[in-house]
Design an enzyme around this catalytic site. Structure first.
Site, short mmCIF file in Angstrom:
data_model
loop_
_atom_site.label_atom_id
_atom_site.label_comp_id
_atom_site.label_asym_id
_atom_site.label_seq_id
_atom_site.Cartn_x
_atom_site.Cartn_y
_atom_site.Cartn_z
N CYS A 1 0.84 -1.20 0.00
CA CYS A 1 0.00 0.00 0.00
C CYS A 1 0.88 1.26 0.00
CB CYS A 1 -0.94 -0.01 1.20
SG CYS A 1 -2.27 1.21 1.11
N ASP B 1 -3.35 1.65 10.20
CA ASP B 1 -4.51 2.52 10.37
C ASP B 1 -4.98 2.49 11.82
OD1 ASP B 1 -4.66 1.79 7.29
OD2 ASP B 1 -5.67 3.70 7.67
C1 RUB Z 1 -3.70 3.37 3.58
C2 RUB Z 1 -2.99 2.42 4.49
C3 RUB Z 1 -1.73 2.92 5.10
C4 RUB Z 1 -2.06 3.46 6.51
C5 RUB Z 1 -0.88 4.22 7.11
O1 RUB Z 1 -5.01 2.96 3.23
O2 RUB Z 1 -3.45 1.33 4.76
O3 RUB Z 1 -0.81 1.88 5.25
O4 RUB Z 1 -3.16 4.36 6.44
O5 RUB Z 1 -0.59 5.37 6.36
P1 RUB Z 1 -5.91 3.93 2.35
P2 RUB Z 1 0.20 6.60 7.02
O6 RUB Z 1 -5.15 4.24 1.10
O7 RUB Z 1 -7.18 3.16 2.12
O8 RUB Z 1 -6.16 5.18 3.17
O9 RUB Z 1 1.48 6.03 7.53
O10 RUB Z 1 0.37 7.58 5.91
O11 RUB Z 1 -0.66 7.12 8.15
#
Ligand code: RUB
Length: 307
Positions: free
Chosen positions: A129, A198
């Site tokens: 991701c 998340d």
């Molecule tokens: C994004 C996702 C990321 C976390 C952490 O999912 O799973 O790994 O949100 O991101 P989506 P960060 O694209 O559905 O939002 O480290 O930027 O908080």
């Protein structure tokens, strides 16, 4: 309803802000905009306006405890203040929002400093991701002059892996892009996995983009360390009191627009990686075991546990 709050909630729902950190920052900025534009005449009306905004922002994506903790904290500053003048309360929202963002930025830097130490010259890191925290760790390692390779999964159905891959390319990192189902074939090429989060539950399980749990299993099978990089404020206090972290289920159209109507298409956005598959959670307080994360949060952010 304040227009910026309404538009922001819709943008969050549509993934125009992607990743837990960016979602939280967008929500914080929407509260700031509300405070700047408020027409409320009384403290009571201003707090009611903030509470309506909270409800709308919380409903925009349900697996986002960092956003919820941020919004809750900012509104609590107003509720706990004895101030009666709306203009002063609005100013308090602005100051609290800025403080929260400063804290988030400092955590991100600290996580990058700690995480980059685990990356050695010549190593290969697999990521899934797009996590701005994970890519910042990689940026830091590169900035320190380390040479390493990255493998990015494409991350169906919204292809956030492309964001990670483009960021790595722009850093000059040698990057390989694979479909999600190739993760097992490439795990042996990786030295470690680094993903974002998340949500962190009271048991130390981590909720992240769908497919993360399968990658953790593959890392376990191949005996490769699986790290989660995350601010402590992604902890969801409701899980301590028995709630399950809700997993957002998104539209079937994101997977297959012309799918036969009678076909059941499921599109959960996230899954739960059990703590036993996690080598360590790299947070602003250091690399902590998933088992001890709730205690660390309790020490650093006791207010998170206030209902
Ligand atoms: C994004 C996702 C990321 C976390 C952490 O999912 O799973 O790994 O949100 O991101 P989506 P960060 O694209 O559905 O939002 O480290 O930027 O908080």
């Amino acid at each position: 309803m304040n227009e910026t709050v309404r538009v922001t909630a819709e943008q969050i729902r549509r993934l125009q802000f992607q990743g837990a950190r960016n979602v939280a920052i967008a929500a914080i900025k929407a509260l700031q905009a509300l405070a700047e534009a408020t027409k409320a005449q009384t403290r009571k009306d201003f707090i009611a306006e903030l509470c309506d905004a909270r409800a709308l922002l919380f409903a925009s994506r349900e697996t986002e405890p960092l956003m919820r903790n941020a919004v809750r904290w900012i509104i609590t500053q107003v509720e706990d203040s004895d101030e009666r003048k709306v203009v002063e309360l609005a100013h308090l929202v602005t100051v609290s929002s800025e403080n929260f963002q400063k804290n988030l930025a400092a955590s991100k830097e600290r996580i990058a400093e700690i995480g980059a130490k685990r990356i050695w010259n010549g190593s290969t890191i697999l990521t899934h991701c797009h996590s701005s925290t994970a890519t910042h760790v990689l940026w830091k390692a590169k900035d320190e002059g380390k040479t390493f390779n990255v493998i990015c999964t494409e991350t169906r159905p919204a292809f956030q892996g492309r964001i990670s891959a483009k960021e790595m390319i722009s850093l000059g990192v040698k990057t390989t892009f694979i479909v999600d189902s190739a993760a097992r074939s490439f795990m042996h090429d990786a030295d470690m996995v680094i993903v974002g989060a998340d949500a962190i539950t009271s048991e130390g399980n981590v909720v992240n983009k769908i497919g993360t749990a399968a990658i953790a299993l593959l890392a376990h099978e191949a005996r490769k360390p699986f790290y989660v990089v995350s601010e402590l404020l992604k902890f969801d206090p409701a899980t301590l009191y028995g709630e399950y972290e809700k997993i957002e289920e998104r539209s079937r159209d994101e997977i297959w627009k012309e799918a036969p109507a009678e076909l059941t298409v499921r599109n959960p956005a996230f899954d739960v990686t059990p703590r036993d598959l996690i080598h360590g959670i790299i947070c602003e307080e250091g690399i902590v075991s998933p088992q001890s994360v709730a205690e660390v949060i309790h020490r650093v952010y006791p207010w998170v546990f206030d209902s």
